[in-house]
Enzyme design. Structure first.
Site, mmCIF file in Angstrom:
data_model
loop_
_atom_site.group_PDB
_atom_site.id
_atom_site.type_symbol
_atom_site.label_atom_id
_atom_site.label_comp_id
_atom_site.label_asym_id
_atom_site.label_seq_id
_atom_site.Cartn_x
_atom_site.Cartn_y
_atom_site.Cartn_z
ATOM 1 N N TYR A 149 -27.205 -19.250 -33.874
ATOM 2 C CA TYR A 149 -28.514 -19.580 -33.302
ATOM 3 C C TYR A 149 -28.285 -20.558 -32.153
ATOM 4 C CZ TYR A 149 -33.257 -21.513 -32.936
ATOM 5 O OH TYR A 149 -34.478 -21.936 -32.487
ATOM 6 N N ASP A 244 -21.442 -23.790 -27.984
ATOM 7 C CA ASP A 244 -22.712 -24.427 -28.305
ATOM 8 C C ASP A 244 -22.441 -25.472 -29.391
ATOM 9 O OD1 ASP A 244 -25.973 -23.280 -29.571
ATOM 10 O OD2 ASP A 244 -25.115 -25.263 -29.190
ATOM 11 N N LYS A 272 -29.333 -32.832 -30.555
ATOM 12 C CA LYS A 272 -29.316 -33.558 -31.835
ATOM 13 C C LYS A 272 -28.703 -34.964 -31.724
ATOM 14 C CE LYS A 272 -29.367 -29.143 -34.235
ATOM 15 N NZ LYS A 272 -30.605 -29.025 -35.029
HETATM 16 P P1 KE4 Z 1 -33.374 -27.254 -30.270
HETATM 17 O O1 KE4 Z 1 -34.036 -26.493 -29.152
HETATM 18 O O2 KE4 Z 1 -34.021 -26.986 -31.611
HETATM 19 O O3 KE4 Z 1 -33.229 -28.755 -29.957
HETATM 20 O O4 KE4 Z 1 -31.839 -26.753 -30.367
HETATM 21 C C1 KE4 Z 1 -31.618 -25.381 -30.529
HETATM 22 C C2 KE4 Z 1 -30.253 -25.187 -31.142
HETATM 23 C C3 KE4 Z 1 -29.211 -24.788 -30.324
HETATM 24 N N1 KE4 Z 1 -27.970 -24.606 -30.825
HETATM 25 C C4 KE4 Z 1 -27.704 -24.836 -32.138
HETATM 26 C C5 KE4 Z 1 -26.307 -24.637 -32.637
HETATM 27 C C6 KE4 Z 1 -28.736 -25.260 -33.016
HETATM 28 O O5 KE4 Z 1 -28.451 -25.475 -34.318
HETATM 29 C C7 KE4 Z 1 -30.029 -25.447 -32.511
HETATM 30 C C8 KE4 Z 1 -31.192 -25.871 -33.398
HETATM 31 N N2 KE4 Z 1 -30.907 -25.983 -34.795
HETATM 32 C C9 KE4 Z 1 -32.023 -25.720 -35.691
HETATM 33 C C10 KE4 Z 1 -31.603 -25.827 -37.156
HETATM 34 N N3 KE4 Z 1 -30.247 -25.610 -37.436
HETATM 35 C C11 KE4 Z 1 -33.152 -26.643 -35.397
HETATM 36 C C12 KE4 Z 1 -34.206 -26.737 -36.481
HETATM 37 C C13 KE4 Z 1 -35.498 -26.110 -36.038
HETATM 38 O O6 KE4 Z 1 -35.465 -25.042 -35.381
HETATM 39 O O7 KE4 Z 1 -36.534 -26.701 -36.388
#
Ligand code: KE4
Length: 436
Positions: A149, A244, A272
């Protein structure tokens, strides 16, 4: 330990308001508890390793806001930095010193970054990195891996992980075929498939993007040599390799998986931890690639609140604190302590459970003896088995992610006794699990 008589009145009342004002009552789908059922506690405050809901129930937290809170909740260094910064103004829309200082620290930490650009989320970071890769190579195709993801940019919502894995939606509505059609999706841990794709379409592939340690469809630890092979294959075909590191960056090591593996991606994305709980993303790479970005180059990318001074102050406080505390040694120690404490207890489960861990990131792979290395190898009934387990833990005051496909995080606020409590609570959960 008796099941806590958890009162949820306030949470129920506020969440029913939330469901009228917000789709699904949430600002991000996975928080809605759709995969595990029930009403999510509405959180009122948090400190250290604990969160507290509006009914006063306190939970030992292993979600850590999905990774950012590596120092623990409301850490003094972050609170003081943010308070000082916001008193000087919340946003300037102009260069500020903390933006430069945080960029310099990221470049210092991350071996593959000579320059970075800040954005406000991990999604923006990966979306921008892909546009840059396409601009630099003049090619259109992107390769991603099923179960990985990278945020919710249209072209990446194809066989993604996280909420999409949780909901079992292989891709999202609203993404035109023309967008998804430029994304090739392969299974992880299958180099012959990757070689074959490059043999067929290598001249059109702008980049391969991967979570170097995939953590959105379970924790799918790469096989020895896998990342090196990705580097070799992309280099052979003139495609960029994008790591990523939104989850792994600054967590598994100062330089993330790039440092641990020694594999140098062309671009890396962050989120994060780099924001310490405030909205920060970033992407970085060689000066040669990064200078293709506007205003120097012709790849446009922008953001009103990118490099926001308050968010920069938070990120700087976190990375500085991590450095001074030699945090990564401690985080690895804590991760090893958790593993040592959990392994005996996992054997008491009414089905096989394998523990996957890298540093302070862990995941229980349900109904398998071997941690999977690809999304396709995750047990199809993992979600069903996880649901009662999740609620047994939550009702005993232990907060894991409301999804079988999300990982757990340890912060510097965690102690060995917290892992004893997790182990005891797991044992109680096994005893009442329907599979018993
Ligand atoms: P954000 O747009 O949510 O800040 O980051 C996206 C993203 C990109 N790459 C990786 C490897 C990620 O894990 C994420 C976002 N992670 C999820 C949960 N593992 C965020 C939680 C959510 O969607 O509320």
């Amino acid at each position: 330990m008796a099941v806590k008589n958890i009162v949820h009145d306030e949470s129920e009342q506020i969440f029913s308001r939330a469901c009228r004002a917000l789709p699904g009552g949430v600002s991000s789908p996975v928080r809605a508890f759709r995969a595990v059922g029930g009403t999510p506690p509405v959180i009122a405050r948090a400190a250290g390793a604990e969160i507290e809901d509006v009914d006063g129930n306190r939970y030992l937290d292993f979600v850590c806001s999905w990774g950012p809170l590596i120092l623990g909740h409301a850490h003094q260094a972050v609170v003081e930095a943010v308070t000082r910064a916001v008193r000087r103004g919340s946003s300037f829309g102009a260069p500020c010193e903390d933006e430069v200082a945080l960029a310099e620290k990221v470049i210092d930490f991350y071996p593959a970054a000579e320059q970075v650009r800040f954005v406000s989320s991990g999604t923006e970071a990966t979306m921008s990195a892909i546009r840059l890769a396409r601009g630099v190579t003049g090619r259109d195709l992107i390769v991603k891996f099923s179960g990985c993801y990278h945020g919710h940019a249209d072209h990446l919502l194809v066989a993604a992980g996280s909420g999409l894995a949780t909901f079992g939606q292989p891709s999202s509505a609203g993404v035109p075929e023309a967008f998804a059609g430029l994304t090739r999706v392969l299974p992880l841990d299958d180099l012959p498939r990757l070689e074959a794709l490059f043999a067929e379409e290598g001249a059109r592939i702008a980049a391969v993007i991967i979570e170097p340690v995939p953590a959105n469809n379970g924790l799918l630890l790469p096989r020895e040599g896998y990342l090196e092979a990705l580097r070799r294959i992309t280099e052979e075909h003139g495609a960029l390799l994008i790591f990523d590191e939104v989850i792994s960056g600054f967590r598994v090591a100062p330089g993330g998986l790039c440092e641990l593996s020694g594999v140098m991606p062309d671009l890396a994305t962050f989120g994060k931890v780099i924001g310490g709980g405030l909205p920060v993303g970033a992407f970085g790479g060689s000066r040669e690639i990064m200078r293709q970005l506007a205003p120097e180059g012709d790849v446009y990318q922008a953001g009103t609140l990118s490099g926001n001074p308050v968010a920069m102050a938070a990120g700087l406080a976190v990375l500085t604190h991590l450095q001074h505390e030699d945090a990564w040694r401690r985080l690895d120690e804590l991760g090893a302590a958790l593993e040592e404490r959990l392994l005996p207890v996992l054997k008491n489960a009414p089905f096989p459970v394998a523990l996957a861990r890298i540093g302070s990131i862990f995941w229980m792979a349900l109904n398998t003896n071997d941690p999977p290395r690809a999304a396709e190898a995750v047990a199809p009934d993992a979600g069903d088995l996880y649901r009662p387990l999740f609620h047994s833990l939550l009702n005993r005051g232990v907060n894991l992610a409301p999804s079988a496909f999300e990982v757990g995080f340890i912060s510097l606020a965690h102690r060995e006794e917290h892992f004893d409590r997790l182990a005891e609570t797991l044992d109680a959960a096994w005893a009442e699990h329907p599979a018993r």
